[in-house]
Design an enzyme around this catalytic site. Structure first.
Site, PDB file in Angstrom:
ATOM      1  N   ASN A 113       2.766  -6.841  43.568  1.00 34.90           N
ATOM      2  CA  ASN A 113       2.077  -5.759  44.228  1.00 34.90           C
ATOM      3  C   ASN A 113       2.908  -4.486  44.405  1.00 34.90           C
ATOM      4  O   ASN A 113       2.473  -3.391  44.044  1.00 34.90           O
ATOM      5  CB  ASN A 113       1.599  -6.260  45.598  1.00 34.90           C
ATOM      6  CG  ASN A 113       0.154  -5.904  45.788  1.00 34.90           C
ATOM      7  OD1 ASN A 113      -0.186  -4.743  45.622  1.00 34.90           O
ATOM      8  ND2 ASN A 113      -0.679  -6.882  46.081  1.00 34.90           N
ATOM      9  N   ASP A 144       2.295 -15.918  43.850  1.00 34.61           N
ATOM     10  CA  ASP A 144       1.278 -15.902  44.904  1.00 34.61           C
ATOM     11  C   ASP A 144      -0.147 -15.765  44.366  1.00 34.61           C
ATOM     12  O   ASP A 144      -1.097 -16.041  45.079  1.00 34.61           O
ATOM     13  CB  ASP A 144       1.552 -14.751  45.878  1.00 34.61           C
ATOM     14  CG  ASP A 144       2.802 -14.996  46.692  1.00 34.61           C
ATOM     15  OD1 ASP A 144       3.136 -16.172  46.913  1.00 34.61           O
ATOM     16  OD2 ASP A 144       3.453 -14.013  47.097  1.00 34.61           O
ATOM     17  N   MET A 188       4.630 -21.911  49.812  1.00 33.70           N
ATOM     18  CA  MET A 188       4.716 -20.461  49.942  1.00 33.70           C
ATOM     19  C   MET A 188       3.332 -19.812  49.977  1.00 33.70           C
ATOM     20  O   MET A 188       2.373 -20.357  49.437  1.00 33.70           O
ATOM     21  CB  MET A 188       5.550 -19.870  48.805  1.00 33.70           C
ATOM     22  CG  MET A 188       7.053 -19.998  49.027  1.00 33.70           C
ATOM     23  SD  MET A 188       7.995 -19.236  47.661  1.00 33.70           S
ATOM     24  CE  MET A 188       9.671 -19.282  48.342  1.00 33.70           C
ATOM     25  N   ARG A 190       2.368 -16.131  52.295  1.00 36.83           N
ATOM     26  CA  ARG A 190       2.262 -15.534  53.630  1.00 36.83           C
ATOM     27  C   ARG A 190       0.813 -15.164  53.920  1.00 36.83           C
ATOM     28  O   ARG A 190       0.325 -15.364  55.033  1.00 36.83           O
ATOM     29  CB  ARG A 190       3.134 -14.267  53.742  1.00 36.83           C
ATOM     30  CG  ARG A 190       4.621 -14.485  53.646  1.00 36.83           C
ATOM     31  CD  ARG A 190       5.191 -15.378  54.732  1.00 36.83           C
ATOM     32  NE  ARG A 190       5.478 -14.687  55.982  1.00 36.83           N
ATOM     33  CZ  ARG A 190       5.900 -15.294  57.091  1.00 36.83           C
ATOM     34  NH1 ARG A 190       6.080 -16.602  57.103  1.00 36.83           N
ATOM     35  NH2 ARG A 190       6.150 -14.618  58.171  1.00 36.83           N
ATOM     36  N   GLU A 245       2.638 -21.407  54.343  1.00 35.79           N
ATOM     37  CA  GLU A 245       3.652 -20.923  55.293  1.00 35.79           C
ATOM     38  C   GLU A 245       3.075 -19.875  56.246  1.00 35.79           C
ATOM     39  O   GLU A 245       3.549 -19.719  57.359  1.00 35.79           O
ATOM     40  CB  GLU A 245       4.858 -20.330  54.554  1.00 35.79           C
ATOM     41  CG  GLU A 245       4.505 -19.151  53.677  1.00 35.79           C
ATOM     42  CD  GLU A 245       5.713 -18.475  53.019  1.00 35.79           C
ATOM     43  OE1 GLU A 245       6.841 -18.624  53.501  1.00 35.79           O
ATOM     44  OE2 GLU A 245       5.501 -17.786  51.996  1.00 35.79           O
TER      45      GLU A 245
END
Lengths: 407, 407
Positions: A113, A144, A188, A190, A245
């Site tokens: 990103n 991600d 993983m 967020r 997470e």
């Protein structure tokens, strides 16, 4: 004759070097490209003029093959966001002067990103300043899987394959004793739960684990979680739980932060226990059975010894396509994957304006998560499954995988 | 005609099922063996008469091959030490009555230190009671590699291969940013440092990591550790440190325990931060650079997708040899590996009286650790290297390894 520049940015993955390989291959076969430069540490390497010529090292099939099995960014990486050029154009002037000095006509930036934000800013600066002889294209990379416009992101498939495999192995590991146990595995992510969802693929070959799956997208309720765990424990001895997470409560706070704000260590630091560790303590206290938490940590983004062959193939293809697109005169776009069909799995490469990608996030759709919010649907399984197919062949020496290293 | 019994005990490994496979293969080809039984959950399964016939499921090459690529104990495991039979013979009488009921002539117990204690106790009970028609042989298994008499233990090689590979990948992962960083990786081993030493194999193919290695065998001094870290950071940007989970201070206390005894969480529990996490906080506080700790956790004992082919081969061989030894009328011994030469690597199978093994621990010799106590010697590298050779071929389905499961 113009030169081609490539750089890598953001967190490491198992596939980012395959994209680099794809860019280099396009540069090698195109007779209009004289030199191929790599910038060290992403945009930082351009600002500090740390450019290295790649043809001497990488005009070699063995080196390119090793590059594809090497995790993390061979050119180094950075986590840097440029400020808006309307506020301060100093960095932009420096970047353009370096690109001109090295006669760069085409620049491929591989990343997630933040890196696409960089592509957007430099290309819009060039447009505004009528700099038409530098073409900039982004190539996606992130475990991600949270970039929009592209069906999925290179790096995700290999991480997903590692996660699914590890959950299958953990399922074997934790069921051996004849007593109740809870194993919480923190994955993983967020903000998005794509990687956590991949844990469900462990079920494809007969495992029942993971028994519960909690993604970042759904507000997490500790009472409901404890009820879910109790219910599963009443059915079977050893349960395995996958969690993102980045689990947040109804108010949007990370659950570990929200509950631990008062807790400090001997030095007066706040203890940054991960979400898994935090839930481990909750289960130990409230349920009292044997409980363990496991963090898959950086292994999920760098375990290239079990990279997905599909992922590495697509990563290479996207690098190739991005360089090709720049050479063909386009700028300010990102190379994307479009899924044409799922069975058989078929894709094509498309390009999207970078403004539609930078600073946007692709979440797991709510309808791909079970109503109770503690599992995923078959549709999401079907989405991930083609991305983990095939085992990329790895060269070993001395019993350990060989990695490529730039001098 | 007698029956053969096999059971597994102690912590899981990637190779313990290959030893089970070896035992079964011997039973299948020996015409004096009628039935092959497996006890569920080790000695607990004998006490509770949970014996299952294995021939119907496992007289099948595909199933046996799958068994060898399945981590953890297919029969289940236990952590149980029998009390001394001179104090209480009830459990022993029960065990013998079950063995007699099922016409067991030969019993192979696969496990580590506690399991060899069980072999010793039952075989000495049989000897004292003149029970001569039940022969008991131990087959070693432990990732910790801490059993004496045998050159090394099945399970260690595969764990070592996973650890070495993961350190090589972490070395790639953590060197991408242009700023100082410390990565601390905690490896299993409460008392011995064999597994932590395996991290050094990451250097075989050109990595410099791990930069520092601390084993359980050497008293750990935090001041010296910080000096070592500072010294390495003055030479290079990103350093990787391997530590045993069981690091102790000069007084023999686990360092994380010694420093944290006052620290409790919100529930009044003591926070059981691992050694790596503890040292992470120390480095953050005292040095102040970017620091991360990683626990390899159960993955190091169950990542069978990257099992060492040598390890799986030897594990199978030892199971075969243990069953053969029992059938040949021996009892109260453990099958061992004797290393004949290192280049070329050659072994032979020997047998040692179980009394010389049970409750003894094999530590890493001090002369195989650097004088400063922060690295290992080439001799220790040479010892481990043959044990990680070869990649055991794994069958995948749906992109994930297939595991064997007993019904």
């Amino acid at each position: 004759m113009k030169n081609l520049l490539v750089a890598q940015s953001g967190g490491p993955t198992s596939a980012i070097n395959a994209t680099l390989c794809g860019v280099i291959e396009k540069g090698l076969i195109n007779t209009n490209i004289e030199k191929i430069y790599g910038a060290r540490n992403g945009i930082l390497g351009i600002l500090s003029e740390k450019l290295i010529e790649l043809k001497p090292t990488l005009f070699n099939p063995e080196a390119l093959q090793l590059l594809c099995q090497t995790p993390s960014s061979a050119l180094g990486s950075c986590r840097m966001k440029l400020s808006d050029w309307k506020d301060s154009s100093l960095e932009y002037e420096k970047i353009i002067s370096v690109l001109k000095k090295y006669n760069i006509g085409y620049f491929v930036y591989i990343g997630g990103n933040d890196s696409m934000d960089t592509v957007e800013k430099i290309s819009s600066y060039c447009k505004a300043k009528n700099i038409n002889d530098i073409k900039i294209i982004g190539a996606p990379k992130t475990i991600d899987n949270d970039l929009p416009q592209t069906d999925h992101c290179p790096g995700f498939g290999s991480a997903a394959k590692y996660i699914a495999t590890t959950f299958a192995e953990i399922a074997c590991d934790c069921r051996v004793y004849a007593r109740p146990s809870v194993t919480i595995v923190e994955v993983m992510g967020r903000d998005t739960g794509w990687l956590t969802a991949a844990s469900a693929l462990a079920r494809c070959n007969g495992h029942t684990a993971p028994d519960l799956i909690y993604l970042s997208e759904v507000p997490f309720d500790i009472e409901q979680f404890l009820e879910d765990v109790q219910a599963k424990l009443s059915e079977k001895m050893a349960i395995v739980i996958a969690i993102s997470e980045g689990l947040k409560n109804e108010e949007g706070y990370y659950i570990a932060d929200a509950m631990q704000s008062k807790q400090t260590d001997d030095f007066g630091h706040k203890i940054l226990a991960g979400t898994g560790r935090f839930l481990e303590e909750i289960v130990r206290h409230e349920i009292g059975c044997k409980v363990r938490s496991i963090e898959l940590n950086v292994m999920q983004r760098c375990a290239s010894h079990i990279a997905s062959a599909s992922d590495i193939y697509e990563a290479r293809l996207l690098g190739n396509a991005a360089a090709d697109r720049a050479i063909n005169g386009f700028s300010g776009e990102m190379a994307c994957i479009k899924r044409i069909s799922n069975t058989p799995y078929q894709i094509e490469i498309t390009f999207s304006p970078i403004g539609e990608i930078a600073n946007h996030v692709k979440f797991v759709p709510r309808e791909w998560i079970s109503e109770e919010g503690n599992d995923i649907t078959q549709e999401l399984m079907n989405y991930i499954l083609p991305l983990v197919q095939g085992e990329f062949p790895v060269t070993y020496c001395n019993g350990v995988p060989v990695h490529f290293k730039l001098i």
